[in-house]
Design a protein around this motif. Structure first.
Motif, mmCIF file in Angstrom:
data_model
loop_
_atom_site.group_PDB
_atom_site.id
_atom_site.type_symbol
_atom_site.label_atom_id
_atom_site.label_comp_id
_atom_site.label_asym_id
_atom_site.label_seq_id
_atom_site.Cartn_x
_atom_site.Cartn_y
_atom_site.Cartn_z
ATOM 1 N N LEU A 1 -6.652 4.490 -7.054
ATOM 2 C CA LEU A 1 -7.303 3.561 -7.974
ATOM 3 C C LEU A 1 -6.756 3.671 -9.395
ATOM 4 C CD1 LEU A 1 -9.509 1.418 -8.209
ATOM 5 C CD2 LEU A 1 -11.149 3.237 -8.707
ATOM 6 N N PHE B 1 -16.071 0.854 4.913
ATOM 7 C CA PHE B 1 -15.657 1.736 3.815
ATOM 8 C C PHE B 1 -16.084 3.181 4.091
ATOM 9 C CE2 PHE B 1 -16.511 3.878 -0.199
ATOM 10 C CZ PHE B 1 -15.351 3.634 -0.922
ATOM 11 N N GLY C 1 -11.446 -6.242 -2.523
ATOM 12 C CA GLY C 1 -12.830 -6.346 -2.979
ATOM 13 C C GLY C 1 -13.157 -7.723 -3.520
ATOM 14 N N TRP D 1 -4.261 -0.341 -8.933
ATOM 15 C CA TRP D 1 -5.558 -1.016 -8.970
ATOM 16 C C TRP D 1 -5.704 -2.098 -7.899
ATOM 17 C CZ3 TRP D 1 -5.091 -6.222 -9.575
ATOM 18 C CH2 TRP D 1 -3.879 -6.690 -10.109
ATOM 19 N N ILE E 1 -10.360 -1.284 1.362
ATOM 20 C CA ILE E 1 -10.861 -0.796 0.072
ATOM 21 C C ILE E 1 -10.930 0.725 0.083
ATOM 22 C CG2 ILE E 1 -12.820 -0.828 -1.517
ATOM 23 C CD1 ILE E 1 -13.458 -3.640 -0.459
ATOM 24 N N GLY F 1 -7.536 2.417 -0.378
ATOM 25 C CA GLY F 1 -6.946 2.322 -1.709
ATOM 26 C C GLY F 1 -7.646 3.125 -2.787
ATOM 27 N N ARG F 2 -8.794 3.728 -2.460
ATOM 28 C CA ARG F 2 -9.562 4.405 -3.507
ATOM 29 C C ARG F 2 -8.839 5.632 -4.068
ATOM 30 N NH1 ARG F 2 -14.452 6.860 0.277
ATOM 31 N NH2 ARG F 2 -13.104 7.753 1.879
ATOM 32 N N THR G 1 -7.632 -1.758 -4.214
ATOM 33 C CA THR G 1 -9.085 -1.904 -4.054
ATOM 34 C C THR G 1 -9.603 -3.199 -4.669
ATOM 35 O OG1 THR G 1 -9.364 -0.569 -6.063
ATOM 36 C CG2 THR G 1 -9.563 0.567 -3.955
ATOM 37 N N THR G 2 -9.026 -3.601 -5.796
ATOM 38 C CA THR G 2 -9.537 -4.763 -6.522
ATOM 39 C C THR G 2 -9.361 -6.062 -5.742
ATOM 40 O OG1 THR G 2 -9.047 -3.695 -8.636
ATOM 41 C CG2 THR G 2 -9.389 -6.082 -8.660
ATOM 42 N N ASP H 1 0.826 -1.208 0.000
ATOM 43 C CA ASP H 1 0.000 0.000 0.000
ATOM 44 C C ASP H 1 0.861 1.259 0.000
ATOM 45 O OD1 ASP H 1 0.970 0.223 2.571
ATOM 46 O OD2 ASP H 1 -0.943 -0.168 3.560
#
Length: 255
Positions: free
Chosen positions: A226, A203, A237, A230, A219, A222-223, A233-234, A48
């Motif tokens: 994005l 969230f 999720g 990627w 999530i 990480g937005r 969040t991906t 991260d």
């Protein structure tokens, strides 16, 4: 497909129980020089913005999401079944009163009801779990009540009353055990729904406080990256989606 659903649930339960078996990284400590690295053999889910291993945070965060979902299901199951048992067995004014209250709860969107409860209880993983559980009480109560009414009319229940069984004794020994099948199936389904709801509230910032790892919070963190990272969040999720779908599949099997 059946074995895959059970395997997914078993895996995340092991993540929550013994996370050290799956990752040796500290979910709270990061290496700034390794920030925002793509998924690789060294970091399965990448890193991260502060260099923390994302896979380690997902694994260690499973205990927050799973324990919260279990609390939510327990609250909905216990309260809902109790209310459904009372309404379906006593009938009359009590039945009408309880069911009208359940209708009101069902008319309110689950997320809005959970947010209302959080305003009263305050943020935090346990309070979020209780709020989500209260939102599912009406579904459990209506199903339990329908099953109790069906079982209450059967010959063996009438025979139990005719042979001198007390009202409470017949309910506990005959009516309740034979009414729980569909309710248990709903519990499995609500487990997945609870994980999704808890992740949504996490969230939005009502769940665990940073830097505590929790799937919805991961999530959210990480937005902001994005467009360039990627995986932040991906991948968390995808874990949430996999667990929710697996719980839904298992619910169908139990039903």
């Amino acid at each position: 497909m059946r074995w895959l659903s059970w395997a997914v649930i078993a895996l995340v339960v092991l993540w929550a129980a013994v996370p050290s078996l799956f990752t040796g990284y500290d979910p709270l400590a990061g290496v700034p020089a390794e920030k925002l690295q793509e998924p690789s053999a060294a970091h399965l889910f990448g890193t991260d913005a502060v260099g923390r291993d994302l896979f380690a945070r997902v694994v260690h965060g499973s205990v927050q999401s799973l324990s919260g979902a279990l609390v939510a299901v327990a609250v909905g199951l216990l309260l809902g079944t109790l209310l459904g048992l009372i309404a379906g067995s006593v009938r009359g004014v009590v039945d009408e009163t309880v069911m009208r209250i359940m209708d009101v709860l069902l008319s309110v969107p689950g997320l809005l009801l959970a947010l209302t409860m959080i305003i009263l209880l305050g943020p935090g993983t346990v309070n979020v779990a209780i709020a989500v559980g209260v939102g599912s009480v009406a579904s459990f109560a209506r199903l339990a009540r329908a099953e109790v009414v069906r079982v209450r009319r059967t010959d063996y229940v009438e025979a139990a009353f005719g042979s001198g069984g007390t009202f409470a004794g017949v309910l506990v020994r005959h009516v309740l055990p034979n009414s729980l099948g569909p309710v248990i199936a709903l519990s499995a389904l609500q487990f997945g729904v609870a994980i999704l709801a808890i992740s949504t509230l996490g969230f939005l910032g009502y769940g665990a406080e940073p830097p505590t790892p929790e799937w919805g919070l991961l999530i959210a963190e990480g937005r902001n990256y994005l467009a360039t990272s990627w995986w932040l969040t991906t991948l968390p999720g995808a874990v949430v989606v996999a667990v929710v779908l697996a719980a839904g599949r298992i619910s169908k099997e139990i039903r």
